[in-house]
Each structure stands twice: as C-alpha cells, then as structure tokens.
Enzyme design. Structure first.
Site, PDB file in Angstrom:
ATOM      1  N   ASN A 160       2.886   8.403   6.256  1.00 41.80           N
ATOM      2  CA  ASN A 160       3.521   7.091   6.300  1.00 41.80           C
ATOM      3  C   ASN A 160       4.405   6.890   7.528  1.00 41.80           C
ATOM      4  O   ASN A 160       4.636   5.770   7.947  1.00 41.80           O
ATOM      5  CB  ASN A 160       4.350   6.870   5.034  1.00 41.80           C
ATOM      6  CG  ASN A 160       5.263   8.032   4.737  1.00 41.80           C
ATOM      7  OD1 ASN A 160       4.800   9.139   4.486  1.00 41.80           O
ATOM      8  ND2 ASN A 160       6.554   7.813   4.797  1.00 41.80           N
ATOM      9  N   GLN A 188      -0.960   5.228   1.926  1.00 43.44           N
ATOM     10  CA  GLN A 188      -1.021   4.578   3.240  1.00 43.44           C
ATOM     11  C   GLN A 188      -2.450   4.472   3.773  1.00 43.44           C
ATOM     12  O   GLN A 188      -2.682   3.823   4.790  1.00 43.44           O
ATOM     13  CB  GLN A 188      -0.169   5.345   4.259  1.00 43.44           C
ATOM     14  CG  GLN A 188       1.323   5.317   3.969  1.00 43.44           C
ATOM     15  CD  GLN A 188       1.969   3.964   4.249  1.00 43.44           C
ATOM     16  OE1 GLN A 188       1.426   3.105   4.942  1.00 43.44           O
ATOM     17  NE2 GLN A 188       3.156   3.757   3.696  1.00 43.44           N
ATOM     18  N   CYS A 340      17.592   7.300   4.682  1.00 43.84           N
ATOM     19  CA  CYS A 340      18.993   7.239   5.059  1.00 43.84           C
ATOM     20  C   CYS A 340      19.762   7.678   3.820  1.00 43.84           C
ATOM     21  O   CYS A 340      19.605   7.101   2.762  1.00 43.84           O
ATOM     22  CB  CYS A 340      19.304   5.789   5.408  1.00 43.84           C
ATOM     23  SG  CYS A 340      20.979   5.512   5.881  1.00 43.84           S
TER      24      CYS A 340
HETATM   25  N1  PLP Z   1       3.554   7.714  -0.813  1.00 41.09           N
HETATM   26  C1  PLP Z   1       3.560   7.211   0.421  1.00 41.09           C
HETATM   27  C2  PLP Z   1       2.815   7.918   1.515  1.00 41.09           C
HETATM   28  C3  PLP Z   1       4.274   6.039   0.702  1.00 41.09           C
HETATM   29  O1  PLP Z   1       4.285   5.550   1.941  1.00 41.09           O
HETATM   30  C4  PLP Z   1       4.978   5.409  -0.363  1.00 41.09           C
HETATM   31  C5  PLP Z   1       5.793   4.202  -0.115  1.00 41.09           C
HETATM   32  O2  PLP Z   1       6.701   4.200   0.704  1.00 41.09           O
HETATM   33  C6  PLP Z   1       4.917   5.959  -1.644  1.00 41.09           C
HETATM   34  C7  PLP Z   1       4.194   7.122  -1.827  1.00 41.09           C
HETATM   35  C8  PLP Z   1       5.615   5.347  -2.795  1.00 41.09           C
HETATM   36  O3  PLP Z   1       4.889   4.252  -3.318  1.00 41.09           O
HETATM   37  P1  PLP Z   1       5.615   3.153  -4.208  1.00 41.09           P
HETATM   38  O4  PLP Z   1       6.509   2.368  -3.292  1.00 41.09           O
HETATM   39  O5  PLP Z   1       4.491   2.316  -4.760  1.00 41.09           O
HETATM   40  O6  PLP Z   1       6.368   3.850  -5.276  1.00 41.09           O
END
Ligand code: PLP
Length: 397
Positions: A160, A188, A340
């Site tokens: 991400n 992602q 953060c």
């Molecule tokens: N996994 C990844 C790689 C993400 O980018 C995110 C979101 O930021 C999540 C999990 C979490 O997903 P959710 O916001 O639907 O809980």
C-alpha cells in the site's frame, strides 16, 4: 467552501465510490429485511446478498461459497491470520510459526504481534530488497529451518505504501511443497493488477470495498472451502459459521458492483494510470532534481511489478508531514503513507525494511492515482512541488 478545487491523489487511502456502486447501494437503503429472516422481506435481502456473492465470485474467480463477507480489509486480515493460526495449531500443536514480509500493512502486522504476545505464536518477518520485494529464496530458507512448525504464510499481493507487487505465485509454489496455507492481503491489488483467486493457488485473500470504488466498512475474505478457520466473531454464524453479524445488505450490493466494475476495467485503468504516473514522476524530477522514487521501477509492459497508480517519492531535506500540509494548503491531497502515532510522525516500517534511514523514510510522500485522476491533477502537483519543497526545507533548516 474551499474555492480551490481539490486535487485528490490519495486513492490508496480510499477512492471515490463509482456511480454503479452508489446506485446498487442506494437501491436497497430504504428496504427492510434481515438476510437471515425467513419471511418475504428476509428472502429478498438474502437474494441480494447471494447475487452479490455470485458477482464477486465471477469477478475474482472463486466459488460463491468461498466469499465470507466482513466489515472490510482489516477484519478480513484478522480473520485469516488468527483464524488460520488457531485452526492449524489445533491440528498440530507444533505449528506455531507464521511467516510474513516485513512490509505488511498494520492490519496484518498487528494481529501477528498480538498472536505473538498472547497466543504463543512465533512470527518471522522476512526481509525485502531495496524495492520492497520478498525474496522467494528467503521464504524457502525460513520454512526449511523447521517446516513442521509453520502454521501459515501471509504475503501481501501489493504494498500500500510503495506499490511493489509481491511474487505470490512463487510464494504459493514454495508453500505447497510443505502443505502450508497462504493468505494474501489483496486490498490494494484488486482493480489495479490482474487477480485470479483460483489460478493464484492462495488459500485466503482479503478484499476491501472502499479501495475499489465501493462503500467503506465492507469487504470479504475469500477462503477455499477446504480451509478450516477458527471464528473470531461469535453469534448468529451468518457467514459459514466463521463470521457472525447481520449482513449489511446495501453495502454488500455496492461492494459487489464496485468489484465487478473494477475488475472489468482493470486493464484500461492500469494503462491510463501508468501514463499519468510516468508524467507525474518525470514532472516532479524536473522540478526537484534530487527527488528519489521508491519502490519498483516502472515495471514490465504488463505493469505487474508496481501498482499503476502508485508514486512514492522521497524529498531529501524535507519532513513528509510538512510537505503534505503545504500541498494541502494548495488543495493537493496526498499521504505520507505511514502511520502517525499520537501526533508524532513515525518513519515508515516499509521504507525502513527497504534499507532507508529514518530521515529518508520521514521525507517521503505517496501520491496515489485512481479512477477520477486526470492530467490536470498531475500537472497541479508538478507546478506546486518545487515551492513547497523549498518551504519544507527552509522549515527544517
Ligand atoms: N490492507 C491494506 C494493504 C490496506 O491498504 C488497507 C487499507 O488501508 C487495509 C488492509 C485495511 O482495509 P480496511 O480499510 O478496509 O479495513
């Protein structure tokens, strides 16, 4: 009202809902009916859920019965990791190790840490290279120190922060030699690169609605029927007895419509976003010659080394947070990509794992492009970046 039109370049955090998802969701908001009820209203709600499940199954190439609806990516990751760990350990008490990359999202890392602290798990965080990619040989070596002790492997499909796509096929091949289940966080990846559940060979895969143009607060864990998971939420047992809670019918309908469209448009969007990404990188390089691009280089023709919409840059001598606020004041929204904690900017664990110093990590910004991004958005960043970098550097001097 803000007079300056917003340039939204934080699609990896959340992307606007697509009209098809808004339509599908709003069509059901006014209707009554619990999908578990037996009367006509309940059956109507159930029909929408099951049709959505089939839509998702077609889009992701899994069986409808393999889709477990959740409240989003975080819950899907927690269910996969804790659920797999507990069921595998119950099958053989020696299975205490979970292998993961050091660059996983916190929705994976934190449940792993929790299992280590409270449930006797041994967590092996595997190193990545300078571009954020796991070495399959490193994974093999970690397994082969003691194969019988590995409960599960979790490797994200795509990162991400820096957008690096992981070698999932090789991970699955190596894991299969030892019969170890593999979970992948594909939050992602869906809609950005081709994702085919059955062909990938993974045992479980996390999806989130709001990263693909669907609503927030809904997602799914796709999990092979043969895989046993211990439930985290106990109650009505609505989803295969592995996940309880009344299903959010409108959100599920919107989620399915969004995934269907995202998958259908993936190749076209990837082609369009790769061009915008290169325009952004080239423009920022002209404006700030010492900028550093993090993550995989532009990638192969199919664009599978790096997410097409991801631009992650370090600006030497700047604090990413200052830069973010200076850009925000000009109506440009992006992210530092990292968490953060209590208002104190933390260097990203992803960049640290890629071998960057804490200062380098803190000097970074992530611009993530998505379905509403335009050349004008990119050009606005290119025009604004040099004066913002100058001010951010002066602030630190
Ligand atoms: N996994 C990844 C790689 C993400 O980018 C995110 C979101 O930021 C999540 C999990 C979490 O997903 P959710 O916001 O639907 O809980």
């Amino acid at each position: 009202m803000n007079a300056v039109p917003t340039v939204y370049l934080d699609h990896a955090a959340t992307t606007p809902m697509v009209p098809a998802a808004i339509e599908a969701m709003t069509a059901h908001l006014g209707a009554v009916g619990n999908a578990s009820s037996l009367h006509a209203s309940g059956r109507r709600a159930r029909r929408i859920v099951e049709e959505s499940r089939e839509t998702l199954a077609q889009a992701l190439n899994c069986r409808p019965g393999e889709v477990v609806f959740t409240s989003g990516g975080t819950e899907a990751d927690n269910l996969a990791i804790k659920g797999l760990y507990w069921s595998r350990r119950a099958g053989d008490p020696r299975r205490l190790r979970i292998l993961a990359t050091a660059v996983e999202h916190h929705a994976v890392l934190d449940p792993l840490e929790w299992l280590e602290e409270h449930e006797g798990a041994g967590i092996n965080l595997l190193p990545v290279d300078g571009e954020g990619r796991l070495s399959p040989e490193g994974l093999r070596a970690a397994i082969e120190t003691e194969p019988v002790s590995v409960a599960a492997i979790t490797v994200m499909w795509a990162n991400n922060e820096v957008g690096t796509v992981q070698p999932i096929e090789e991970v699955v091949r190596i894991a299969a030699e030892h019969g170890i289940p593999v979970h992948t966080d594909a939050v992602q990846a869906i809609g950005a690169v081709p994702v085919d559940f059955a062909a990938s060979g993974v045992d479980a895969l996390s999806v989130s609605g709001h990263k693909v143009g669907g609503p927030q607060g809904v997602g799914a864990l796709v999990v092979r029927r043969e895989v046993d998971l211990t439930a985290l939420l106990h109650g009505g047992g609505q989803e295969r007895d592995v996940r309880s809670g009344t299903l959010d019918v409108p959100a599920i309908a919107g989620f399915a419509a969004a995934v269907e469209l995202a998958v259908k448009q993936q190749a076209d969007l990837a082609a369009r976003l790769s061009v915008l990404r290169e325009r952004l990188v080239a423009g920022v390089r002209r404006a700030v010659p010492d900028v550093v691009l993090n993550g995989a280089s532009a990638g192969s023709a199919s664009g599978v080394d790096r997410l097409p919409g991801n631009v992650h840059l370090s600006f030497p001598g700047c604090e990413g947070d200052s830069l973010l606020m200076l850009l925000d004041a000009r109506g440009i929204e992006c992210s530092t990509g990292s968490a953060c904690s209590a208002g104190v900017p933390q260097p990203s664990h992803v960049l640290l794992a890629m071998g960057r110093s804490a200062a380098e990590a803190r000097s970074s910004l992530r611009f993530s492009l998505g379905h509403t991004s335009t050349e004008a958005d990119v050009d606005a960043v290119v025009a604004a970046i040099a004066p913002c970098v100058e001010r951010a550097r002066a602030a630190r001097a």
